[in-house]
Design a protein around this motif. Structure first.
Motif, PDB file in Angstrom:
ATOM      1  N   SER A 180       2.619 -11.029  -5.937  1.00 45.19           N
ATOM      2  CA  SER A 180       3.740 -11.821  -5.431  1.00 45.19           C
ATOM      3  C   SER A 180       5.068 -11.165  -5.795  1.00 45.19           C
ATOM      4  O   SER A 180       6.020 -11.174  -5.010  1.00 45.19           O
ATOM      5  CB  SER A 180       3.689 -13.247  -5.994  1.00 45.19           C
ATOM      6  OG  SER A 180       3.674 -13.220  -7.410  1.00 45.19           O
ATOM      7  N   TYR A 181       5.146 -10.560  -6.980  1.00 41.82           N
ATOM      8  CA  TYR A 181       6.375  -9.855  -7.394  1.00 41.82           C
ATOM      9  C   TYR A 181       6.629  -8.663  -6.474  1.00 41.82           C
ATOM     10  O   TYR A 181       7.778  -8.372  -6.114  1.00 41.82           O
ATOM     11  CB  TYR A 181       6.238  -9.392  -8.840  1.00 41.82           C
ATOM     12  CG  TYR A 181       7.490  -8.767  -9.408  1.00 41.82           C
ATOM     13  CD1 TYR A 181       8.566  -9.557  -9.799  1.00 41.82           C
ATOM     14  CD2 TYR A 181       7.593  -7.393  -9.564  1.00 41.82           C
ATOM     15  CE1 TYR A 181       9.719  -8.986 -10.328  1.00 41.82           C
ATOM     16  CE2 TYR A 181       8.735  -6.817 -10.088  1.00 41.82           C
ATOM     17  CZ  TYR A 181       9.791  -7.615 -10.467  1.00 41.82           C
ATOM     18  OH  TYR A 181      10.931  -7.044 -10.982  1.00 41.82           O
ATOM     19  N   GLY A 182       5.549  -7.988  -6.066  1.00 37.40           N
ATOM     20  CA  GLY A 182       5.695  -6.869  -5.141  1.00 37.40           C
ATOM     21  C   GLY A 182       6.147  -7.313  -3.764  1.00 37.40           C
ATOM     22  O   GLY A 182       6.973  -6.649  -3.124  1.00 37.40           O
TER      23      GLY A 182
ATOM     24  N   VAL B 222       8.011  -9.840  -3.069  1.00 36.21           N
ATOM     25  CA  VAL B 222       9.437 -10.175  -3.137  1.00 36.21           C
ATOM     26  C   VAL B 222      10.279  -8.922  -2.908  1.00 36.21           C
ATOM     27  O   VAL B 222      11.332  -8.965  -2.266  1.00 36.21           O
ATOM     28  CB  VAL B 222       9.769 -10.819  -4.504  1.00 36.21           C
ATOM     29  CG1 VAL B 222      11.281 -10.948  -4.681  1.00 36.21           C
ATOM     30  CG2 VAL B 222       9.113 -12.182  -4.614  1.00 36.21           C
ATOM     31  N   HIS B 223       9.815  -7.783  -3.414  1.00 34.96           N
ATOM     32  CA  HIS B 223      10.524  -6.521  -3.240  1.00 34.96           C
ATOM     33  C   HIS B 223      10.050  -5.754  -1.995  1.00 34.96           C
ATOM     34  O   HIS B 223      10.415  -4.591  -1.799  1.00 34.96           O
ATOM     35  CB  HIS B 223      10.332  -5.642  -4.479  1.00 34.96           C
ATOM     36  CG  HIS B 223      11.020  -6.160  -5.703  1.00 34.96           C
ATOM     37  ND1 HIS B 223      10.535  -7.226  -6.440  1.00 34.96           N
ATOM     38  CD2 HIS B 223      12.166  -5.775  -6.324  1.00 34.96           C
ATOM     39  CE1 HIS B 223      11.345  -7.458  -7.461  1.00 34.96           C
ATOM     40  NE2 HIS B 223      12.334  -6.596  -7.410  1.00 34.96           N
ATOM     41  N   ASP B 224       9.216  -6.429  -1.163  1.00 30.70           N
ATOM     42  CA  ASP B 224       8.689  -5.817   0.063  1.00 30.70           C
ATOM     43  C   ASP B 224       7.834  -4.583  -0.243  1.00 30.70           C
ATOM     44  O   ASP B 224       7.869  -3.580   0.477  1.00 30.70           O
ATOM     45  CB  ASP B 224       9.831  -5.449   1.017  1.00 30.70           C
ATOM     46  CG  ASP B 224       9.319  -5.220   2.440  1.00 30.70           C
ATOM     47  OD1 ASP B 224       8.209  -5.698   2.748  1.00 30.70           O
ATOM     48  OD2 ASP B 224      10.017  -4.544   3.229  1.00 30.70           O
ATOM     49  N   ASN B 225       7.091  -4.648  -1.352  1.00 30.13           N
ATOM     50  CA  ASN B 225       6.172  -3.568  -1.723  1.00 30.13           C
ATOM     51  C   ASN B 225       4.796  -4.165  -1.996  1.00 30.13           C
ATOM     52  O   ASN B 225       4.679  -5.116  -2.762  1.00 30.13           O
ATOM     53  CB  ASN B 225       6.653  -2.834  -2.979  1.00 30.13           C
ATOM     54  CG  ASN B 225       8.040  -2.245  -2.826  1.00 30.13           C
ATOM     55  OD1 ASN B 225       8.979  -2.700  -3.475  1.00 30.13           O
ATOM     56  ND2 ASN B 225       8.188  -1.251  -1.975  1.00 30.13           N
ATOM     57  N   ARG B 226       3.780  -3.616  -1.384  1.00 28.47           N
ATOM     58  CA  ARG B 226       2.424  -4.073  -1.674  1.00 28.47           C
ATOM     59  C   ARG B 226       1.795  -3.122  -2.696  1.00 28.47           C
ATOM     60  O   ARG B 226       2.159  -1.951  -2.796  1.00 28.47           O
ATOM     61  CB  ARG B 226       1.578  -4.128  -0.398  1.00 28.47           C
ATOM     62  CG  ARG B 226       1.268  -2.784   0.209  1.00 28.47           C
ATOM     63  CD  ARG B 226       0.490  -2.915   1.507  1.00 28.47           C
ATOM     64  NE  ARG B 226       0.071  -1.623   2.022  1.00 28.47           N
ATOM     65  CZ  ARG B 226       0.843  -0.797   2.709  1.00 28.47           C
ATOM     66  NH1 ARG B 226       2.095  -1.135   2.977  1.00 28.47           N
ATOM     67  NH2 ARG B 226       0.380   0.372   3.123  1.00 28.47           N
ATOM     68  N   ILE B 227       0.834  -3.653  -3.441  1.00 27.03           N
ATOM     69  CA  ILE B 227       0.132  -2.856  -4.456  1.00 27.03           C
ATOM     70  C   ILE B 227      -1.260  -2.520  -3.933  1.00 27.03           C
ATOM     71  O   ILE B 227      -2.032  -3.421  -3.592  1.00 27.03           O
ATOM     72  CB  ILE B 227       0.035  -3.616  -5.786  1.00 27.03           C
ATOM     73  CG1 ILE B 227       1.426  -4.071  -6.248  1.00 27.03           C
ATOM     74  CG2 ILE B 227      -0.595  -2.733  -6.859  1.00 27.03           C
ATOM     75  CD1 ILE B 227       1.392  -4.967  -7.463  1.00 27.03           C
ATOM     76  N   GLU B 228      -1.575  -1.239  -3.860  1.00 29.03           N
ATOM     77  CA  GLU B 228      -2.896  -0.788  -3.407  1.00 29.03           C
ATOM     78  C   GLU B 228      -3.696  -0.315  -4.619  1.00 29.03           C
ATOM     79  O   GLU B 228      -3.262   0.572  -5.352  1.00 29.03           O
ATOM     80  CB  GLU B 228      -2.750   0.338  -2.388  1.00 29.03           C
ATOM     81  CG  GLU B 228      -2.046  -0.095  -1.107  1.00 29.03           C
ATOM     82  CD  GLU B 228      -1.912   1.033  -0.100  1.00 29.03           C
ATOM     83  OE1 GLU B 228      -2.355   2.167  -0.421  1.00 29.03           O
ATOM     84  OE2 GLU B 228      -1.363   0.789   0.996  1.00 29.03           O
TER      85      GLU B 228
END
Length: 284
Positions: A146-148, A150-156
């Motif tokens: 969810s934090y990612g 917010v910054h428009d970054n997904r975690i792979e």
């Protein structure tokens, strides 16, 4: 030698092959000497960097031991009175907003002091347990997704098939991963993913955290872990120092690979859990 002046090189002409072999041998010896000298200089540089990092942690610990408790006590008193005034109905809404803002700033100060104390805390007894790195990373990524966003970054997250276990404290390893992945999210450009990879090597577990941010220069990388040095506008640098401390505590290594305008890769190595490592040796 093969011209009209060949009479000047009679000895060379008599044993041409031997002289060629001598020449090649001397060049090989010079190359070996150069390579050995280069390796020695590289090891000395790594040793010097380790000493620098140890001095940074020692300095931060001394500062923490000297001032942390003395600062925390008056902050607690001030915070208590502000919370009391915030609940007092005689103050108007604007005054209460000011009180809330001051309390938030005091919370930030207390957080910095807590980080100092965690650095300076003596580690006389290190509790080791079998920690599954894959499970830790999976829970951390789920927590920070969810934090990612917010910054428009997904975690792979890329997990290998083999079991990746280390001997460490689960809470501290989780704290390490949260700090580094959070830093990667904040450093990444909007819309670009943060890659988290883990795999097992011969006797180590390797964790890679890759961001696509602005990158760092060699000088900036060397200063990482220094107290109060941070590339973030509101950063203190203490979070990364704690990461260095955790990795060192469990006999791991951490280094940064970065290219300007392309991004940064954090590479962490931890020794494989002993039981698992001995099992693999027997299998081989």
């Amino acid at each position: 030698m093969f011209s009209k002046q060949s009479e000047l090189y009679l000895l060379t002409k008599q044993d041409l092959i031997g002289n060629v072999i001598n020449f090649l041998g001397s060049q090989i010896i010079l190359v070996i000497l150069y390579y050995v000298t280069y390796l020695r200089m590289k090891r000395q540089q790594e040793y010097y960097e380790q000493i620098q990092q140890s001095e940074r942690i020692k300095t931060a610990g001394q500062l923490a031991a000297a001032v942390a408790h003395e600062i925390r006590n008056p902050l607690t008193v001030v915070k208590g009175f502000l919370q009391l005034y915030e609940q007092d109905s005689s103050y108007d809404r604007k005054a209460k907003e000011h009180f809330a803002l001051m309390i938030d700033e005091l919370d930030t100060a207390e957080k910095v002091i807590s980080q100092f104390l965690s650095i300076s805390a003596p580690n006389k007894e290190i509790s080791l347990e079998k920690v599954n790195v894959k499970e830790i990373l999976y829970s951390v990524v789920s927590l920070l997704n969810s934090y990612g966003l917010v910054h428009d970054n997904r975690i792979e997250l890329e997990l290998g098939e083999e079991e990746c276990c280390i001997a460490a404290d689960q809470t501290e390893v989780k704290q390490l991963c949260i700090n580094l992945i959070k830093n990667a999210i904040e450093a990444s450009k909007e819309g670009l993913p943060v890659l988290v990879k883990v795999k097992r090597m011969k006797s180590e577990v390797e964790i890679k955290i890759i961001d696509h941010g602005t990158g760092m220069s060699k000088t900036e990388i060397q200063l990482l872990g220094t107290p109060f040095y941070s590339l973030k506008s509101k950063g203190t640098g203490l979070g990364l120092m704690i990461c260095f401390n955790i990795v060192k505590k469990y006999k791991g290594t951490i280094h940064f690979e970065s290219v300007k305008e392309k991004g940064t890769t954090v590479v962490i190595h931890f020794p494989l859990y002993r039981e698992l490592a001995s099992r693999e040796e027997k299998r081989i």
